[in-house]
Structures are given as C-alpha cells and as structure tokens.
Design a protein around this motif. Structure first.
Motif, mmCIF file in Angstrom:
data_model
loop_
_atom_site.group_PDB
_atom_site.id
_atom_site.type_symbol
_atom_site.label_atom_id
_atom_site.label_comp_id
_atom_site.label_asym_id
_atom_site.label_seq_id
_atom_site.Cartn_x
_atom_site.Cartn_y
_atom_site.Cartn_z
ATOM 1 N N VAL A 10 -4.231 -0.067 -9.236
ATOM 2 C CA VAL A 10 -4.535 0.756 -8.063
ATOM 3 C C VAL A 10 -3.332 1.623 -7.692
ATOM 4 O O VAL A 10 -3.451 2.847 -7.547
ATOM 5 C CB VAL A 10 -4.949 -0.119 -6.857
ATOM 6 C CG1 VAL A 10 -4.952 0.690 -5.570
ATOM 7 C CG2 VAL A 10 -6.328 -0.715 -7.093
ATOM 8 N N LEU A 59 -11.873 1.129 -9.620
ATOM 9 C CA LEU A 59 -11.213 0.218 -10.562
ATOM 10 C C LEU A 59 -11.821 -1.178 -10.521
ATOM 11 O O LEU A 59 -11.985 -1.826 -11.552
ATOM 12 C CB LEU A 59 -9.710 0.151 -10.278
ATOM 13 C CG LEU A 59 -8.933 1.398 -10.706
ATOM 14 C CD1 LEU A 59 -7.530 1.383 -10.132
ATOM 15 C CD2 LEU A 59 -8.886 1.505 -12.225
ATOM 16 N N ASN A 71 0.798 -1.223 0.000
ATOM 17 C CA ASN A 71 0.000 0.000 0.000
ATOM 18 C C ASN A 71 0.823 1.259 0.000
ATOM 19 O O ASN A 71 0.427 2.270 -0.563
ATOM 20 C CB ASN A 71 -0.873 0.058 1.250
ATOM 21 C CG ASN A 71 -1.826 -1.101 1.290
ATOM 22 O OD1 ASN A 71 -2.008 -1.742 0.271
ATOM 23 N ND2 ASN A 71 -2.405 -1.364 2.438
ATOM 24 N N ALA A 107 -9.744 4.545 -5.285
ATOM 25 C CA ALA A 107 -9.132 3.918 -6.459
ATOM 26 C C ALA A 107 -9.530 2.449 -6.553
ATOM 27 O O ALA A 107 -9.945 1.962 -7.614
ATOM 28 C CB ALA A 107 -7.606 4.050 -6.384
ATOM 29 N N THR A 108 -9.429 1.745 -5.431
ATOM 30 C CA THR A 108 -9.725 0.311 -5.452
ATOM 31 C C THR A 108 -11.176 0.057 -5.838
ATOM 32 O O THR A 108 -11.471 -0.789 -6.685
ATOM 33 C CB THR A 108 -9.440 -0.329 -4.072
ATOM 34 O OG1 THR A 108 -8.161 0.113 -3.620
ATOM 35 C CG2 THR A 108 -9.448 -1.832 -4.154
ATOM 36 N N GLU A 148 -3.680 -4.658 -7.854
ATOM 37 C CA GLU A 148 -2.732 -3.739 -7.232
ATOM 38 C C GLU A 148 -1.967 -2.912 -8.278
ATOM 39 O O GLU A 148 -1.666 -1.737 -8.057
ATOM 40 C CB GLU A 148 -1.752 -4.528 -6.358
ATOM 41 C CG GLU A 148 -0.696 -3.701 -5.655
ATOM 42 C CD GLU A 148 -1.271 -2.720 -4.644
ATOM 43 O OE1 GLU A 148 -2.342 -2.992 -4.075
ATOM 44 O OE2 GLU A 148 -0.642 -1.665 -4.441
ATOM 45 N N ARG A 170 -6.602 5.429 -1.718
ATOM 46 C CA ARG A 170 -6.528 4.009 -2.055
ATOM 47 C C ARG A 170 -7.919 3.386 -2.103
ATOM 48 O O ARG A 170 -8.229 2.584 -2.974
ATOM 49 C CB ARG A 170 -5.652 3.304 -1.020
ATOM 50 C CG ARG A 170 -5.846 1.806 -0.925
ATOM 51 C CD ARG A 170 -4.681 1.160 -0.250
ATOM 52 N NE ARG A 170 -3.563 1.095 -1.174
ATOM 53 C CZ ARG A 170 -3.304 0.046 -1.952
ATOM 54 N NH1 ARG A 170 -4.074 -1.011 -1.926
ATOM 55 N NH2 ARG A 170 -2.274 0.055 -2.772
#
Ligand code: TRP
Length: 449
Positions: A330, A348, A4, A344-345, A327, A341
C-alpha cells in the motif's frame, strides 16, 4: 506512530511501543502455525539447532541492518534504498512483491483461524476424538467455498485496519493482547508437556539428530528465520524509519528476535509434545496445529474457554503481522502511483484475496496440481516467497550494507554517531560483509539442488 503518513514523519510513542509493534509484526502465524509444523517436517531438533545457528548469524545481523537503514533514511523500503543508492530501489521492489505473495497465503491460514474460533464457540472440539478432529479439519479446508469465505473475512479485517491507520487501534491493543497471548501459551504449554507420552515430543523438538541435517533442512531453517522475523522485505526498514535518533538499535536488534524465538519455541513445546502424546504424524504439515491443539484443549479443564481465547489471540497475532504485509505494498503504491490510501488499500486487498483463492483450493479441488517439486499451489507460493524471495532480499541487503553503502556509515548510525557503545561492531561488520552473504548463498544453492 502512524504508518500512513510518510510525509509527516511520525515517531513511536515510546521505546516499549516500538518493540511491541515490531514484535507484533514478527510474532504471527510464522511462530504459532509454521514453526511447529516446519520443525516437525524437518527432523525436529535438527531443524531447531540449524534455526538457532541461522538466527545468530543471519537473523540478528539483518535485523540490525534493516533498522539502521530505516532510521538513517527515515523512509519506506523502496525510498530508503533509492536514497542511499539510486539503482538499488529494485531490492525494495522484491520486498514489495514478496510481501504481497506472502499475504495471499497468509490470508488463507488467517481464514482457517477465524473458522476455528467459530468451531471453538460452537463446541465442535469437545469430542476430543482425534479421528473426528482430523476429519473436521480435512473437511473444512477441502471445502470449495467455506475457507474462501473466511479468507475474505481475514482480508477485510486486515484492510479495515490498514485503511483506518494503525496508531489508535493496533498499537494500543498490542500492549494488552501480546502479553495475553504469552500467558495463555504458557498455560497451554504446561498442559501439553504434562500429557502422558509428551516426553517423546519434547525430545523430538529439543534433542538434535545431526544426521538429519541436510541442504533442504538448512534452507527451511533459513527461510523460517526470514519469515518469522519479518526480514528480507523491508518491513523492519519501515519500522526503523519511525525511530528517534536516541534509540539503542543494537539492543533492539537483540530484543525483537529473542521475543520472536521465545514464542516460536513455546508454540513448538505446545504442539509437538501433543503430537507424540496423541500419536499424530509430526511431518503432516500445515494442518498440525489445527488438529493437535483442539485435542489438547479437550483434555484441559475449561478447555472450550481456552480454545476460544487461544484462537482469538492467534487471530490477533496474525493481524498484527498481516497489516504489516499489506502496508508494504500500500505505501509503495501510494508513493509511486499517487493513489489515495483508500483506493490503494481496497484494490490491493481485493487482488490479494483473488491471488489467494488458488492456494486455498489447492487443499481440496485443486490438490492434484503440482507446480514445483511435487508441491501444490499453496506450498509452492510459500516456498518461492520464504525460501527464495526473502533470502534473496537478505543477500542483497548484506551486499548493499557491506559493499555499497559501507559498514562505516552503517556503524555510525548504529552507534548513534558514537554516543552509545556497540560492543559487537567489529563482529557485526565482519558477519554482514562476509559470513552472512556467503551463508545465505551456500544454503540457497544447497537447498535448491
Ligand atoms: N513474521 C510474521 C509471522 O511470523 C509474518 C510477516 C509479517 C512477515 N511481515 C513479514 C514475513 C515480512 C516476512 C516478511 O507470522
């Protein structure tokens, strides 16, 4: 380690942790689902021998190349290319695109696996009747809603892990579940190769018929090497970026492909002997494991238990790969667009789910749509990513190391500044500069003809 936080560079807890996590990304549906059916479609032993040749020439070489770039720059794929040579960041971009498209089809198969866990739990396979099992599979994947619901569940599981970070969960569980998968596969393999009539399948997989080798077999093998080793899109660069300066990279670049290939061969030795024992058509494609394996389980003592455990482990192997696929995009969006995060996750993942829907439907209501060379939507996305985008990323990687950054710089990193001896340094340099790029290019052009 924690994928991350690119700012706070974490490192792998241990060498074993890194190897298992990298192997976790590599070992997935590519080994368990794709290898057996791709071998089946491409002449069995002929495919396997070309696969080994590609693995030796391209697989090991590029695995080391990605590890070297990652550890040297300590950055994700796009950042790593950019740091070494500004206008090469687009190669990382190709990788991000590839990972995203791969995940869209990956999730469809991941959904099938989850559904097969449910089927195993409810004893659907206990009949052992091949025609019935064929119908079970055909009816399920051609259903317009069911597979999409399970695909959504797979995407949500992937999303949940990627949002929550990786260190605490997936890495810890990999250490238990990966060996678990290995032992299960060994047991199932013993059952499969001892079925009456299995010898034909073993022969089909291991004895090459050289006359079957042609351009498209070679391209399929090359694409499979990239796909199975998670190469060509910078995932291994990212994993390498969390490594300490004392790790023996050349050794890792041998261990990871060996584990990956071992699992793929075991999967082949589970599926193809059964295919021949039950008189199934080995070229039938993506459904192969979903029809043959339940038939094998039905012939085993405690078959239902094995079926449940096996599909759970397949799901786990798929998740350790799908998180690495998600990942990639992301971390790119988080870095480049400054999204959180979480945002985005979620966005997406929703996108990947939507893009995957036509691939799922192409097994049923949209099966009449042929996009390219008579391939349906699902197979077209799969071909375009594995056999075009990944080799392209790999080719550019060779050129980048061999001709832009320079093998001397790469070798300095690979040998920890001369602290470890890398016996194959000369060979590796030659292969990455000349052999690998030419091989990829030739296979690519031959295969596309
Ligand atoms: N290697 C994984 C498998 O065999 C799939 C995968 C994960 C992958 N990350 C990747 C494929 C990156 C290509 C590139 O299932």
């Amino acid at each position: 380690m924690n994928l991350n936080e690119n700012q706070n560079r974490d490192q792998w807890g241990s060498k074993l942790g890194f190897i298992l996590a990298a192997a976790g990304s590599a070992v997935g549906l590519g080994n368990l689902w794709k290898f057996p059916y791709t071998a089946g479609q491409n002449g069995g032993g002929a495919f396997v021998i070309v696969y080994f040749a590609m693995l030796l020439l391209v697989g090991f070489t590029l695995m080391l190349a990605e590890l070297v770039i990652g550890r040297h720059t300590q950055l994700n794929a796009v950042g790593a290319y950019r740091k070494i040579k500004k206008n090469w960041a687009f190669v990382g971009g190709i990788g991000v695109l590839a990972s995203y498209l791969i995940l869209s089809v990956y999730s469809v198969i991941g959904g099938w696996v989850i559904n097969y866990i449910v089927k195993a739990l409810t004893g659907v396979f206990n009949t052992g009747d091949l025609n019935a099992l064929n119908d079970v599979f055909g009816n399920f994947i051609s259903n317009p809603t069911q597979p999409i619901i399970y695909q959504a569940i797979f995407v949500i599981l992937t999303l949940g892990i990627v949002i929550g970070g990786i260190s605490g969960g997936i890495e810890k569980y990999s250490k238990i579940l990966m060996p678990g998968l290995f032992i299960m596969m060994l047991l199932i393999m013993i059952r499969s190769v001892t079925l009456p009539g299995a010898a034909e399948g073993i022969k089909y997989l291991l004895v090459p018929d050289f006359s079957k080798i042609n351009g498209s077999v070679m391209l399929a093998a090359l694409g499979q090497v990239f796909f199975s080793l998670s190469l060509g899109m910078g995932i291994i660069i990212t994993y390498g970026s969390y490594l300490g300066k004392d790790t023996d990279l050349p050794q890792s670049a041998i261990t990871i492909p060996l584990i990956d290939t071992g699992v793929a061969l075991m999967a082949g030795l589970i599926v193809l002997p059964a295919v021949f024992a039950f008189g199934i058509d080995p070229t039938q494609g993506p459904g192969l494991i979903f029809v043959t394996l339940p038939a094998v389980f039905a012939q085993m003592p405690l078959g239902q238990l094995f079926a449940i455990l096996f599909f759970v482990l397949v799901l786990f192997a798929a998740l350790t790969s799908s998180i690495s696929l998600l990942e990639a995009s992301v971390s790119y969006v988080v870095d480049a667009r400054n999204w959180s995060r979480k945002k985005a996750t979620c966005i997406l993942a929703a996108g990947v789910f939507l893009i995957g829907i036509p691939s799922s439907l192409s097994q049923g209501s949209l099966s009449h749509i042929k996009l390219f060379r008579g391939l349906n939507i699902f197979d077209t996305v799969d071909f375009f990513t594995s056999n075009v985008l990944l080799p392209l990323g790999g080719l550019l990687l060779c050129i980048f190391i061999g001709w832009v950054w320079g093998v001397d710089n790469a070798l300095k990193e690979a040998s920890n500044n001369g602290k470890i001896s890398f016996k194959l340094a000369g060979f590796w340099s030659f292969v990455i500069k000349y052999i690998a790029p030419i091989a990829i290019l030739v296979v690519f052009i031959q295969g596309l003809k």
